[in-house]
Every structure is written in structure tokens, then in C-alpha cells.
Scaffold this active site. Structure first.
Site, PDB file in Angstrom:
ATOM      1  N   GLY A 146     115.310 109.748  80.585  1.00 21.49           N
ATOM      2  CA  GLY A 146     115.974 110.843  80.876  1.00 21.49           C
ATOM      3  C   GLY A 146     117.272 111.080  79.781  1.00 21.49           C
ATOM      4  N   ASP A 147     118.117 111.836  80.482  1.00 21.59           N
ATOM      5  CA  ASP A 147     119.225 112.201  79.170  1.00 21.59           C
ATOM      6  C   ASP A 147     120.034 110.989  78.798  1.00 21.59           C
ATOM      7  OD1 ASP A 147     120.740 111.897  81.965  1.00 21.59           O
ATOM      8  OD2 ASP A 147     122.392 112.493  80.645  1.00 21.59           O
ATOM      9  N   THR A 190     112.232 112.287  84.416  1.00 22.56           N
ATOM     10  CA  THR A 190     113.044 112.040  85.164  1.00 22.56           C
ATOM     11  C   THR A 190     112.583 112.815  86.605  1.00 22.56           C
ATOM     12  OG1 THR A 190     115.274 112.700  86.295  1.00 22.56           O
ATOM     13  CG2 THR A 190     114.796 113.895  84.481  1.00 22.56           C
ATOM     14  N   ILE A 191     112.622 112.377  87.808  1.00 22.81           N
ATOM     15  CA  ILE A 191     112.104 112.964  88.894  1.00 22.81           C
ATOM     16  C   ILE A 191     113.110 114.284  89.057  1.00 22.81           C
ATOM     17  CG2 ILE A 191     111.003 111.111  89.979  1.00 22.81           C
ATOM     18  CD1 ILE A 191     113.361 111.248  92.186  1.00 22.81           C
ATOM     19  N   ASP A 192     114.279 114.097  88.841  1.00 24.34           N
ATOM     20  CA  ASP A 192     115.405 115.475  88.832  1.00 24.34           C
ATOM     21  C   ASP A 192     115.072 116.412  88.098  1.00 24.34           C
ATOM     22  OD1 ASP A 192     116.480 113.434  90.549  1.00 24.34           O
ATOM     23  OD2 ASP A 192     118.284 113.510  89.558  1.00 24.34           O
ATOM     24  N   MET A 225     116.088 113.463  96.597  1.00 21.57           N
ATOM     25  CA  MET A 225     116.966 113.038  95.342  1.00 21.57           C
ATOM     26  C   MET A 225     117.330 114.349  94.526  1.00 21.57           C
ATOM     27  SD  MET A 225     115.948 109.354  93.734  1.00 21.57           S
ATOM     28  CE  MET A 225     116.363 107.975  94.885  1.00 21.57           C
ATOM     29  N   GLN A 234     110.218 109.016  96.519  1.00 25.02           N
ATOM     30  CA  GLN A 234     109.715 109.907  95.514  1.00 25.02           C
ATOM     31  C   GLN A 234     109.543 109.591  93.945  1.00 25.02           C
ATOM     32  OE1 GLN A 234     113.197 113.214  96.548  1.00 25.02           O
ATOM     33  NE2 GLN A 234     113.593 111.180  97.206  1.00 25.02           N
ATOM     34  N   ARG A 235     109.927 108.333  93.907  1.00 29.23           N
ATOM     35  CA  ARG A 235     109.551 107.729  92.442  1.00 29.23           C
ATOM     36  C   ARG A 235     108.425 106.732  92.283  1.00 29.23           C
ATOM     37  NH1 ARG A 235     115.776 106.088  90.581  1.00 29.23           N
ATOM     38  NH2 ARG A 235     114.777 104.068  90.405  1.00 29.23           N
TER      39      ARG A 235
END
Ligand code: F6P
Length: 389
Positions: A126-127, A149-151, A193, A300-301
Site C-alpha cells: 500500500g501507500d 490494500t483491502i481499503d 475496515m 476481510q483480509r
């Protein structure tokens, strides 16, 4: 396979998975390895994210009969591990006397990359991961990023791998909450999340038919949610389903924090959680209806990726290897206008330009949040989903 003309002579590449895990890590790894093998390039896994670069922990990956990368497409997790606290530019070192210091160990990692002979490092993350990737690139390392990323909040791409699986898990949870909620005439709250971006809550609300979606981008007024539930009740619907992102906060209020985590200095170490329970309690008091909260958390992950994520991860993996073969280092593989593309890591980090100071999840981070004119927002509002505004 014959090497395409104009392709760079690469011999050895390394892959690292970094940050919180998602479904699809292994699918990306497999795609990179397969594409590399087709071009006669050797692939190594760098174990436990950036930590592996420091510890010289490398493992050969191949899809040969007994290879490590064989049969991993449907597997959850990451066969090469991952790390949430390995910013090598600001690395936590515990001295013998127990004191803690933060050191820049990036030069040591770069030396290890040179000694082992890596021609390129793929950074799946991710970031924060891509910020470090950009910092290594600035110091001359050949790096290609792949957005995870799940987000779904990595800048410059329309979708990250792992996100679709998270939405699917949340959708299934909403389906299940609907039937139990309808049976007992309850308000069912689902906390998902989404730290700074409400994509999971938004898309799951549409896919799972929720009545309310509370997201970090829209501070909510609980009375607006109550009105929505009361209106449903007036129409004979004596149950409601509410989905709330962990990072949602009330108007004039703060996010709900469960505790702290230890992801190193320079990052947001708050451990979010608890907003679902809070909202369920408030709604029960204000409506007089029974309310229950379910927090979906790490469900979720984990586990196998959806078909969509397997395909997206495979596309990303092949694109990343192609970028390396073309010598387009210092870039992130992205989806732009629905198509595979690439952008410079400089663009991805935005204004967060200072080397090493901070990694991910901070105010400086360049994150992709839900925009109010996004098609998904319009769709959700058109079908009457309430956002607490
Ligand atoms: O960034 C992805 C994410 O899943 C967030 O939604 C969540 O706040 C965070 O990771 C939790 O991470 P961990 O508990 O692994 O530090």
C-alpha cells in the site's frame, strides 16, 4: 520463450510483500514468477517484507514441479510473509540495554541488493510500502510497485488487489445479517475496515443491500440515521442494516480507537475499532429497536481471493514484470480508465516527498478517498442509502 526485442537483460529479480496482508498476494507473486520464467529471469522471494532485504533472507521461487510458487493462486496470505513495521529508512532498533533507536538502514539493504545481484525489486504493498519503494528508487535501486490494500486507497490507480475479496466477504456478511435481522426485527450493524477511505463500506452497502453506510469521508449525524430507520419502520420494515467503516466519525467528533499498534515511528499507530458497537448502542437507545453489532475484522483480509482478484492480481503481476523488462523502473503498475498502465512512484507519493521520514498511513500520505461525485456515491444515493448526512 524468446525475449521480445527491446526488452532489458534481467537475470535475477526479488519480490517482497509488505504491509497488512490481502487475498491476492500469492496470485501476484505467481504471475510475476511465471512471466519471469518465460523470459529466462530468476525470481526470489524477499521474506517478511523489507525486513528480508536487511536480513538477506531470500528464497528461490519457481513454478517447477517442486517449486515454491506452484499451486499458490487460490492460497490466502503470502508465501513470502509480509511486515507491517519495516520502514528501513526509519527502522526500530532495540539496543542490548533495551533502549530503542530509529536508524536509517537503507544503505545496508542496498548493499545486500547489490551483493545478491538483484536487477529489480517488486514491492507489493500500500501507500507506506510504495513510499519506501520510491525512497529506494531515489537512491538508485530498480523498483517496480504493485498496489495492494483491502481499503482500495492507493493513489493513482482505480483499484488495488485484495479489495474485491474484502467487499465480497462484507457482502456475504450483510446477506447473513439481513435474514437474522429481519427475523428478530433488529437493527444490524456491520463494522468493516477502511481507515481513511470508505470504499469497502460503500461498495458492500450497494452489493449487500444495506440501508445506511457510514464512511470516513462523510462525518455522520446519528439523527439522520435514526430518521432513515424510522422511515423504514413507518413503511412496515421493522429491521435495518447499517454498514460502518472503522474510520467513520460523527460530525464534531473523533474516530473510535481500540488501542495502539507498533508499526514504528512516523506512522499512524492507532488501532481503530469499536465504532460499530457505539453506533448499535446509540441506535438502540434512540429508536427503541434492538440493535446488534458484528465486527468483520481480519476476515476481510484472509482466505482465498475472488475470481476478480485472481484475475486482477495476475494482470498486475504480468504488467509489473513487463515494466521491469522494459526498464521502466521507479513506477507503479496501475489501472487507469479500466486498463493496465503505469505511473511514476513520484506521482504516487504526492507531497510526501521527504525520504524516510514517514512511511504510510499518515496525514502526509497521498491516499485515494471516496469522492462525492464518484458513480458509486451517486448510485448509492439514488437507491436511498443513507450516509448520515
Ligand atoms: O490498511 C489496511 C487495514 O486493513 C486497515 O483497514 C486497518 O485499519 C489496518 O489495516 C489494520 O492493520 P493491522 O491491525 O494489521 O496493523
Amino acid at each position: 520463450m524468446k525475449r521480445k526485442e527491446g526488452f532489458k537483460m534481467l537475470k535475477k529479480v526479488g519480490i517482497l510483500a509488505n504491509g497488512g496482508d490481502v487475498s491476492g498476494f500469492n496470485a501476484v507473486i505467481r504471475a510475476i514468477v511465471k512471466t519471469a520464467e518465460n523470459h529466462g529471469v530468476e525470481c526470489y522471494g524477499i521474506i517478511d517484507g523489507y525486513n528480508g532485504l536487511l536480513k538477506k533472507d531470500f528464497e528461490l521461487l519457481s513454478t517447477a514441479a517442486n517449486g515454491e510458487a506452484l499451486g499458490i493462486l487460490p492460497k490466502g496470505g503470502s508465501i513470502i510473509g509480509s511486515s507491517t513495521n519495516s520502514n528501513l529508512f526509519n527502522y526500530k532498533v532495540v539496543n542490548e540495554d533495551g533502549s530503542v533507536e530509529y536508524k536509517d538502514l537503507s544503505d545496508q539493504a542496498i548493499q545486500n541488493i547489490k551483493d545478491f545481484g538483484f536487477d529489480c525489486i517488486f514491492t507489493l504493498g500500500g501507500d507506506g510500502t510504495q513510499k519506501s519503494a520510491r525512497d529506494f528508487s531515489t537512491k538508485g535501486v530498480n523498483v517496480i510497485g504493485v498496489p495492494k490494500t483491502i481499503d482500495n486507497d492507493v493513489a493513482c490507480t482505480e483499484i488495488t488487489f485484495g479489495y474485491n475479496t474484502a467487499v465480497s466477504v462484507a457482502m456475504e456478511a450483510l446477506d447473513r445479517l439481513h435474514t437474522t435481522g429481519a427475523t428478530h426485527h433488529r437493527i444490524m450493524v456491520l463494522e468493516v475496515m477502511g481507515r481513511y477511505a470508505g470504499w469497502i463500506a460503500l461498495e458492500a452497502a450497494i452489493a449487500g443491500g444495506a440501508d445506511v453506510a457510514l464512511i470516513p469521508e462523510i462525518p455522520y449525524d446519528i439523527n439522520s440515521v435514526v430518521s432513515k430507520i424510522e422511515n423504514r419502520r413507518k413503511r412496515g420494515k421493522n429491521f435495518s442494516v447499517v454498514v460502518v467503516a472503522e474510520g467513520a466519525k460523527p460530525k464534531d467528533g473523533e474516530i473510535t480507537i481500540m488501542g495502539t499498534r507498533d508499526n514504528g515511528a512516523g506512522v499512524d499507530n492507532t488501532k481503530l475499532g469499536g465504532i460499530g458497537q457505539k453506533i448499535a448502542q446509540q441506535l438502540q437507545e434512540l429508536t427503541g429497536l434492538e440493535a446488534r453489532n458484528t465486527t468483520l475484522g481480519y476476515m476481510q483480509r484472509g482466505g482465498t481471493p475472488t475470481a476478480f482478484d485472481r484475475v486482477l492480481s495476475t494482470k498486475y503481476g504480468t504488467k509489473a514484470m513487463e515494466l521491469a523488462l522494459e526498464g521502466k523502473f521507479g513506477t507503479l503498475a496501475v489501472i487507469k480508465n479500466g486498463k493496465l498502465d503505469s505511473v511514476s512512484l513520484e506521482e504516487v507519493v504526492g507531497k510526501n516527498t521527504k525520504i524516510g521520514a514517514v512511511s504510510g498511513n499518515t496525514e502526509e500520505s497521498n491516499l485515494r478517498r471516496v469522492q462525492m461525485d464518484d458513480d458509486l456515491m451517486k448510485t448509492a444515493r439514488d437507491i436511498g442509502i443513507n450516509f448520515g448526512d
